[in-house]
Structures are given as structure tokens and as C-alpha cells.
Design a protein around this motif. Sequence first.
Motif, PDB file in Angstrom:
ATOM      1  N   VAL A  87       0.852  -1.262   0.039  1.00  0.00           N
ATOM      2  CA  VAL A  87      -0.055   0.099  -0.175  1.00  0.00           C
ATOM      3  C   VAL A  87       0.970   1.142  -0.092  1.00  0.00           C
ATOM      4  O   VAL A  87       0.714   2.205  -0.751  1.00  0.00           O
ATOM      5  N   LEU A  88       1.773   1.260   0.641  1.00  0.00           N
ATOM      6  CA  LEU A  88       2.986   2.271   0.676  1.00  0.00           C
ATOM      7  C   LEU A  88       3.290   2.744  -0.546  1.00  0.00           C
ATOM      8  O   LEU A  88       3.631   3.846  -1.062  1.00  0.00           O
ATOM      9  N   ILE A  89       3.701   1.417  -1.464  1.00  0.00           N
ATOM     10  CA  ILE A  89       4.138   1.805  -2.747  1.00  0.00           C
ATOM     11  C   ILE A  89       3.053   2.320  -3.687  1.00  0.00           C
ATOM     12  O   ILE A  89       3.703   3.280  -4.384  1.00  0.00           O
ATOM     13  N   ILE A 107       0.405   6.776  -6.568  1.00  0.00           N
ATOM     14  CA  ILE A 107      -0.795   7.313  -7.082  1.00  0.00           C
ATOM     15  C   ILE A 107      -0.445   8.963  -6.886  1.00  0.00           C
ATOM     16  O   ILE A 107      -0.848   9.713  -7.494  1.00  0.00           O
ATOM     17  N   ASN A 108       0.555   9.424  -5.989  1.00  0.00           N
ATOM     18  CA  ASN A 108       0.894  10.511  -5.825  1.00  0.00           C
ATOM     19  C   ASN A 108       1.442  11.009  -7.264  1.00  0.00           C
ATOM     20  O   ASN A 108       1.384  12.250  -7.604  1.00  0.00           O
ATOM     21  N   LEU A 162      -5.315  11.660  -0.682  1.00  0.00           N
ATOM     22  CA  LEU A 162      -4.854  11.856  -2.050  1.00  0.00           C
ATOM     23  C   LEU A 162      -6.177  11.662  -2.767  1.00  0.00           C
ATOM     24  O   LEU A 162      -6.222  12.301  -3.856  1.00  0.00           O
ATOM     25  N   LYS A 163      -7.240  11.262  -2.346  1.00  0.00           N
ATOM     26  CA  LYS A 163      -8.447  11.569  -3.026  1.00  0.00           C
ATOM     27  C   LYS A 163      -8.829  13.183  -3.099  1.00  0.00           C
ATOM     28  O   LYS A 163      -9.347  13.572  -4.074  1.00  0.00           O
ATOM     29  N   GLY A 164      -8.718  13.704  -2.124  1.00  0.00           N
ATOM     30  CA  GLY A 164      -8.798  15.110  -2.003  1.00  0.00           C
ATOM     31  C   GLY A 164      -7.898  15.905  -3.044  1.00  0.00           C
ATOM     32  O   GLY A 164      -8.355  16.675  -3.534  1.00  0.00           O
TER      33      GLY A 164
END
Length: 109
Positions: free
Chosen positions: A14-16, A21-22, A59-61
Motif C-alpha cells: 500500500v505504501l508503494i 498514486i501521488n 490523495l483522493k482530496g
Amino acid sequence: SQYVGKENYKHSVVLIYINFINHLIRENELLFANDLIDNIMKDLINTKYFYEITKLNYLKGKLTIAQGNIEDGLKIAQKSIDIMYNLEAFSIAQAHKKALKDFIDSLES
């Protein structure tokens, strides 16, 4: 489980994905970023990964802001930052608040 995999690797995977995603958001690959967030969030339902869920919501924000809906995106991201403050992760919350401001400033310039 499709995206995140086995429980013992979940945190690292998930961290990867969060970093990826960022990167996608910065590169304006917004549809792909949105799909990844949605799919990973499904994999994290009823798990202990509160930081990861909070970060994905942040990140959704950020993604919502990048899509041009700054007001709604700020609300979504700020909820995540508020959670960080409530968990007394002050330096992490402040770093996210600054990063969000810098991101918005970069879109406006």
C-alpha cells in the motif's frame, strides 16, 4: 486482495501504491489514480491500516483538487489532515497541510 495481496505484505504494498498514486496525480494521470485509490480502498475495508486509509483519502482530496473541484478536494484532504492531528501526529499533519498548499499553489501558477 486483488491489488494489495497477502496480509503480511499489505503495509509495504500500500505504501508503494500511495507513492505511485501521488506521482500519477502530479503527472495528471487522474483517471488511473482514481481507479487505483478506489480499488485499494476496497482492499482495506475492515483492516487495521488507518494511516494508509487516511493517506489514500488525502490523495483522493488532492485528486479532486487536480480535477478542478478545489473546494470539495480541500474538504476531503482536510478531513484526513484532521485525523492526523487527532492522532497527535502533528509533524505529519503539518507536512501534509504544507504539501497540499504547495500543490494548490503549483496548479494556480
